[in-house]
Write a protein that holds these residues in place. Sequence first.
Motif, PDB file in Angstrom:
ATOM      1  N   ARG A 118       0.822  -1.224   0.000  1.00 17.60           N
ATOM      2  CA  ARG A 118       0.000   0.000   0.000  1.00 17.60           C
ATOM      3  C   ARG A 118       0.850   1.265   0.000  1.00 17.60           C
ATOM      4  O   ARG A 118       0.456   2.273  -0.588  1.00 17.60           O
ATOM      5  N   PHE A 119       1.985   1.222   0.667  1.00 18.39           N
ATOM      6  CA  PHE A 119       2.860   2.393   0.771  1.00 18.39           C
ATOM      7  C   PHE A 119       4.104   2.178  -0.085  1.00 18.39           C
ATOM      8  O   PHE A 119       4.594   1.052  -0.229  1.00 18.39           O
ATOM      9  N   THR A 120       4.642   3.284  -0.612  1.00 15.97           N
ATOM     10  CA  THR A 120       5.875   3.242  -1.377  1.00 15.97           C
ATOM     11  C   THR A 120       6.798   4.357  -0.919  1.00 15.97           C
ATOM     12  O   THR A 120       6.421   5.537  -0.930  1.00 15.97           O
ATOM     13  N   ILE A 121       7.997   3.976  -0.504  1.00 17.06           N
ATOM     14  CA  ILE A 121       9.006   4.959  -0.109  1.00 17.06           C
ATOM     15  C   ILE A 121       9.925   5.213  -1.296  1.00 17.06           C
ATOM     16  O   ILE A 121      10.269   4.291  -2.044  1.00 17.06           O
ATOM     17  N   SER A 122      10.302   6.466  -1.470  1.00 11.32           N
ATOM     18  CA  SER A 122      11.223   6.813  -2.549  1.00 11.32           C
ATOM     19  C   SER A 122      12.011   8.047  -2.136  1.00 11.32           C
ATOM     20  O   SER A 122      11.676   8.705  -1.147  1.00 11.32           O
ATOM     21  N   ARG A 123      13.042   8.352  -2.886  1.00 10.69           N
ATOM     22  CA  ARG A 123      13.859   9.515  -2.576  1.00 10.69           C
ATOM     23  C   ARG A 123      14.400  10.120  -3.860  1.00 10.69           C
ATOM     24  O   ARG A 123      14.610   9.413  -4.854  1.00 10.69           O
ATOM     25  N   ASP A 124      14.634  11.419  -3.816  1.00 11.03           N
ATOM     26  CA  ASP A 124      15.255  12.143  -4.912  1.00 11.03           C
ATOM     27  C   ASP A 124      16.469  12.846  -4.326  1.00 11.03           C
ATOM     28  O   ASP A 124      16.339  13.904  -3.698  1.00 11.03           O
ATOM     29  N   ASN A 125      17.636  12.264  -4.504  1.00 14.50           N
ATOM     30  CA  ASN A 125      18.845  12.820  -3.897  1.00 14.50           C
ATOM     31  C   ASN A 125      19.211  14.177  -4.504  1.00 14.50           C
ATOM     32  O   ASN A 125      19.837  15.010  -3.837  1.00 14.50           O
ATOM     33  N   ALA A 126      18.830  14.421  -5.737  1.00 13.88           N
ATOM     34  CA  ALA A 126      19.104  15.710  -6.362  1.00 13.88           C
ATOM     35  C   ALA A 126      18.288  16.828  -5.706  1.00 13.88           C
ATOM     36  O   ALA A 126      18.703  17.986  -5.704  1.00 13.88           O
ATOM     37  N   LYS A 127      17.125  16.470  -5.176  1.00 11.35           N
ATOM     38  CA  LYS A 127      16.246  17.448  -4.530  1.00 11.35           C
ATOM     39  C   LYS A 127      16.313  17.365  -3.004  1.00 11.35           C
ATOM     40  O   LYS A 127      15.575  18.073  -2.318  1.00 11.35           O
ATOM     41  N   ASN A 128      17.144  16.461  -2.485  1.00 10.19           N
ATOM     42  CA  ASN A 128      17.263  16.280  -1.025  1.00 10.19           C
ATOM     43  C   ASN A 128      15.900  16.017  -0.386  1.00 10.19           C
ATOM     44  O   ASN A 128      15.573  16.577   0.672  1.00 10.19           O
ATOM     45  N   THR A 129      15.118  15.163  -1.025  1.00  7.03           N
ATOM     46  CA  THR A 129      13.749  14.944  -0.566  1.00  7.03           C
ATOM     47  C   THR A 129      13.421  13.457  -0.514  1.00  7.03           C
ATOM     48  O   THR A 129      13.770  12.697  -1.423  1.00  7.03           O
ATOM     49  N   LEU A 130      12.746  13.098   0.551  1.00  7.35           N
ATOM     50  CA  LEU A 130      12.242  11.746   0.770  1.00  7.35           C
ATOM     51  C   LEU A 130      10.724  11.785   0.625  1.00  7.35           C
ATOM     52  O   LEU A 130      10.091  12.782   0.999  1.00  7.35           O
ATOM     53  N   TYR A 131      10.153  10.706   0.098  1.00  6.96           N
ATOM     54  CA  TYR A 131       8.702  10.650  -0.106  1.00  6.96           C
ATOM     55  C   TYR A 131       8.116   9.373   0.502  1.00  6.96           C
ATOM     56  O   TYR A 131       8.802   8.361   0.648  1.00  6.96           O
ATOM     57  N   LEU A 132       6.832   9.455   0.798  1.00  8.47           N
ATOM     58  CA  LEU A 132       6.071   8.266   1.169  1.00  8.47           C
ATOM     59  C   LEU A 132       4.706   8.377   0.501  1.00  8.47           C
ATOM     60  O   LEU A 132       3.887   9.205   0.894  1.00  8.47           O
ATOM     61  N   GLN A 133       4.497   7.572  -0.526  1.00  4.72           N
ATOM     62  CA  GLN A 133       3.199   7.509  -1.185  1.00  4.72           C
ATOM     63  C   GLN A 133       2.343   6.491  -0.447  1.00  4.72           C
ATOM     64  O   GLN A 133       2.732   5.330  -0.325  1.00  4.72           O
ATOM     65  N   MET A 134       1.206   6.940   0.033  1.00  7.33           N
ATOM     66  CA  MET A 134       0.325   6.092   0.834  1.00  7.33           C
ATOM     67  C   MET A 134      -1.001   5.922   0.108  1.00  7.33           C
ATOM     68  O   MET A 134      -1.715   6.903  -0.119  1.00  7.33           O
TER      69      MET A 134
END
Length: 125
Positions: free
Chosen positions: A67-83
């Motif tokens: 159900r959840f997906t973790i991802s990151r964009d190192n170029a943007k210094n951002t972590l995500y959690l799609q729920m």
Amino acid sequence: QVQLVESGGGLVQTGGSLRLSCAASGRTFSNYRMGWFRQAPGKEREFVATIRWSGGSTYYADSVKGRFTISRDNAKNTLYLQMNSLKPEDTAVYYCAASRALLKIATERDEYDYWGQGTQVTVSS
């Protein structure tokens, strides 16, 4: 020091979706494994998901797997959690955290060195 700021929380109905973001500043974001934890009222803070520094390896708690997906964009210094497919039991304050455990799959709170202030997610039934 790494500063972490979460955003994207809110109120959603059962079955709905939310995307959390965690903006990092300070030391090099790509040097850290990142994770999401959550804490419901009256409960201990629990592990949700973690992602390796390169983004190539992820690990989830059984309660959110699929159900959840973790991802990151190192170029943007951002972590995500799609729920997705949110349930009332997902209601909690969600925290992002940074760990120097680059290779080990870190699921314990004390394996993380830096924490954000949290963002509230409320799922109504």
